[in-house]
Write a protein that holds these residues in place. Structure first.
Motif, PDB file in Angstrom:
ATOM      1  N   MET A  22     -53.400 -33.589 -26.904  1.00 14.43           N
ATOM      2  CA  MET A  22     -52.716 -32.296 -27.038  1.00 14.43           C
ATOM      3  C   MET A  22     -53.372 -31.240 -26.161  1.00 14.43           C
ATOM      4  SD  MET A  22     -50.065 -31.862 -29.110  1.00 14.43           S
ATOM      5  CE  MET A  22     -50.248 -30.219 -29.792  1.00 14.43           C
ATOM      6  N   PHE A  80     -43.902 -30.123 -22.275  1.00 14.19           N
ATOM      7  CA  PHE A  80     -43.891 -30.955 -23.477  1.00 14.19           C
ATOM      8  C   PHE A  80     -44.355 -30.181 -24.713  1.00 14.19           C
ATOM      9  CE2 PHE A  80     -46.337 -33.822 -26.304  1.00 14.19           C
ATOM     10  CZ  PHE A  80     -45.288 -34.582 -26.769  1.00 14.19           C
ATOM     11  N   VAL A  81     -45.350 -29.330 -24.525  1.00 14.88           N
ATOM     12  CA  VAL A  81     -45.928 -28.594 -25.655  1.00 14.88           C
ATOM     13  C   VAL A  81     -44.895 -27.708 -26.345  1.00 14.88           C
ATOM     14  CG1 VAL A  81     -47.559 -26.767 -26.242  1.00 14.88           C
ATOM     15  CG2 VAL A  81     -48.285 -28.662 -24.823  1.00 14.88           C
ATOM     16  N   THR A  82     -43.988 -27.133 -25.576  1.00 15.13           N
ATOM     17  CA  THR A  82     -42.995 -26.234 -26.173  1.00 15.13           C
ATOM     18  C   THR A  82     -42.106 -26.968 -27.172  1.00 15.13           C
ATOM     19  OG1 THR A  82     -41.443 -26.604 -24.340  1.00 15.13           O
ATOM     20  CG2 THR A  82     -42.986 -24.767 -24.131  1.00 15.13           C
ATOM     21  N   ARG A  83     -41.892 -28.262 -26.951  1.00 16.63           N
ATOM     22  CA  ARG A  83     -41.088 -29.046 -27.894  1.00 16.63           C
ATOM     23  C   ARG A  83     -41.820 -29.215 -29.216  1.00 16.63           C
ATOM     24  NH1 ARG A  83     -39.438 -33.904 -23.685  1.00 16.63           N
ATOM     25  NH2 ARG A  83     -38.466 -32.560 -22.093  1.00 16.63           N
ATOM     26  N   ILE A  84     -43.137 -29.414 -29.138  1.00 16.91           N
ATOM     27  CA  ILE A  84     -43.940 -29.570 -30.347  1.00 16.91           C
ATOM     28  C   ILE A  84     -43.982 -28.260 -31.130  1.00 16.91           C
ATOM     29  CG2 ILE A  84     -46.261 -30.091 -31.217  1.00 16.91           C
ATOM     30  CD1 ILE A  84     -46.625 -31.878 -28.754  1.00 16.91           C
ATOM     31  N   GLU A  85     -44.079 -27.137 -30.407  1.00 13.10           N
ATOM     32  CA  GLU A  85     -44.157 -25.839 -31.075  1.00 13.10           C
ATOM     33  C   GLU A  85     -42.901 -25.521 -31.878  1.00 13.10           C
ATOM     34  OE1 GLU A  85     -45.077 -23.317 -27.782  1.00 13.10           O
ATOM     35  OE2 GLU A  85     -47.252 -23.595 -27.993  1.00 13.10           O
ATOM     36  N   ARG A  86     -41.789 -26.118 -31.493  1.00  9.16           N
ATOM     37  CA  ARG A  86     -40.554 -25.868 -32.229  1.00  9.16           C
ATOM     38  C   ARG A  86     -40.608 -26.390 -33.649  1.00  9.16           C
ATOM     39  NH1 ARG A  86     -36.959 -28.188 -27.327  1.00  9.16           N
ATOM     40  NH2 ARG A  86     -37.261 -26.485 -25.851  1.00  9.16           N
ATOM     41  N   LEU A  87     -41.509 -27.348 -33.912  1.00  7.82           N
ATOM     42  CA  LEU A  87     -41.622 -27.912 -35.256  1.00  7.82           C
ATOM     43  C   LEU A  87     -42.016 -26.854 -36.278  1.00  7.82           C
ATOM     44  CD1 LEU A  87     -43.507 -31.249 -34.410  1.00  7.82           C
ATOM     45  CD2 LEU A  87     -41.072 -30.964 -34.901  1.00  7.82           C
ATOM     46  N   GLY A 131     -49.041 -24.534 -29.782  1.00  6.18           N
ATOM     47  CA  GLY A 131     -49.591 -25.833 -29.441  1.00  6.18           C
ATOM     48  C   GLY A 131     -51.103 -25.863 -29.472  1.00  6.18           C
ATOM     49  N   TYR A 134     -52.125 -26.145 -32.985  1.00  7.75           N
ATOM     50  CA  TYR A 134     -51.848 -27.494 -33.475  1.00  7.75           C
ATOM     51  C   TYR A 134     -52.927 -28.478 -33.039  1.00  7.75           C
ATOM     52  CZ  TYR A 134     -47.116 -25.852 -34.615  1.00  7.75           C
ATOM     53  OH  TYR A 134     -46.051 -25.178 -35.137  1.00  7.75           O
ATOM     54  N   SER A 135     -53.368 -28.366 -31.783  1.00  8.14           N
ATOM     55  CA  SER A 135     -54.391 -29.293 -31.292  1.00  8.14           C
ATOM     56  C   SER A 135     -55.703 -29.089 -32.045  1.00  8.14           C
ATOM     57  CB  SER A 135     -54.600 -29.125 -29.790  1.00  8.14           C
ATOM     58  OG  SER A 135     -55.110 -27.843 -29.475  1.00  8.14           O
TER      59      SER A 135
END
Length: 219
Positions: A88, A102-109, A146, A149-150
């Motif tokens: 991450m 890619f990180v922006t997709r994870i942040e949507r969670l 992100g 999250y990491s």
């Protein structure tokens, strides 16, 4: 393993300033709008960030404690989580450098949770005293990010509430200089940190940190 990751987590927070400005610039602007000049402004800014760091420490303690009370404390799973955390960090660096989204997709969670928390911040505005600033900062600490999250995955991997809290505190302290400066010199700082050369250099540095930590875990 934890001792090594603390420095990496701190530096990732520090070097991720461009991401912090992009993610939190609007929040900082809303919180600091119409704040008084002089000493009181500094007190308010410290209050915002005290609240934010408190939430990070709480998140770390909850994640570390959760892992310690479940099968996530098993060494193979902890190892896998540390690997994921550093992947991450590499992804965050590539995003900062403009090489991956890619990180922006994870942040949507985290968006559903943040949508529920945003009204709490609105009720506290405009900020009139330090207590409001701390509360608003505490809510701010839950914004989908992100980088958070990491760091949170590393806290989960620690398997202990105290270690998880320490990891998130180190991360928060790394972000502190950029976000304090953002509250004081918003326009000038945003302009500098959003320059492509600065973003690329910082992003590659963050990715290298993650890659070095990944190599230390694997070899």
């Amino acid at each position: 393993m934890i001792e090594t990751s603390l420095l990496v987590i701190f530096l990732a927070g520090l070097l991720g300033g461009g991401h912090c400005v992009g993610m939190c610039g609007g929040i900082v602007a809303a919180l600091t709008f119409n704040l008084p000049a002089g000493k009181n402004r500094y007190v308010m800014l410290l209050g915002f960030n005290l609240g934010r760091l408190t939430s990070y420490v709480l998140i770390g303690a909850l994640l570390g404690g959760l892992a310690g009370a479940t099968l996530l404390r098993a060494q193979p799973l902890q190892f896998a989580l540390y690997l994921l955390a550093n992947v991450m960090i590499i992804a965050i660096g590539l995003y900062l450098a403009g090489l991956s989204a890619f990180v922006t997709r994870i942040e949507r969670l985290g968006q559903p949770i943040w949508r529920r928390l945003q009204p709490l911040v609105r009720r506290l505005l405009p900020i009139r005293h330090a207590g409001q600033a701390v509360l608003a900062g505490a809510v701010w600490g839950w914004v989908p990010c992100g980088l958070v999250y990491s760091a949170g995955i590393s806290a989960l991997a620690s398997g202990h509430a105290l270690d998880g809290a320490l990891i998130m505190l180190c991360f928060g302290l790394g972000t502190l200089p950029n976000l304090l400066a953002m509250g004081l010199f918003a326009d000038a700082l945003r302009e500098r940190l959003q320059r492509q050369a600065v973003r690329t250099a910082a992003g590659l540095a963050v990715s290298i940190l993650g890659a070095v930590q990944l190599a230390r875990l694997l070899f």
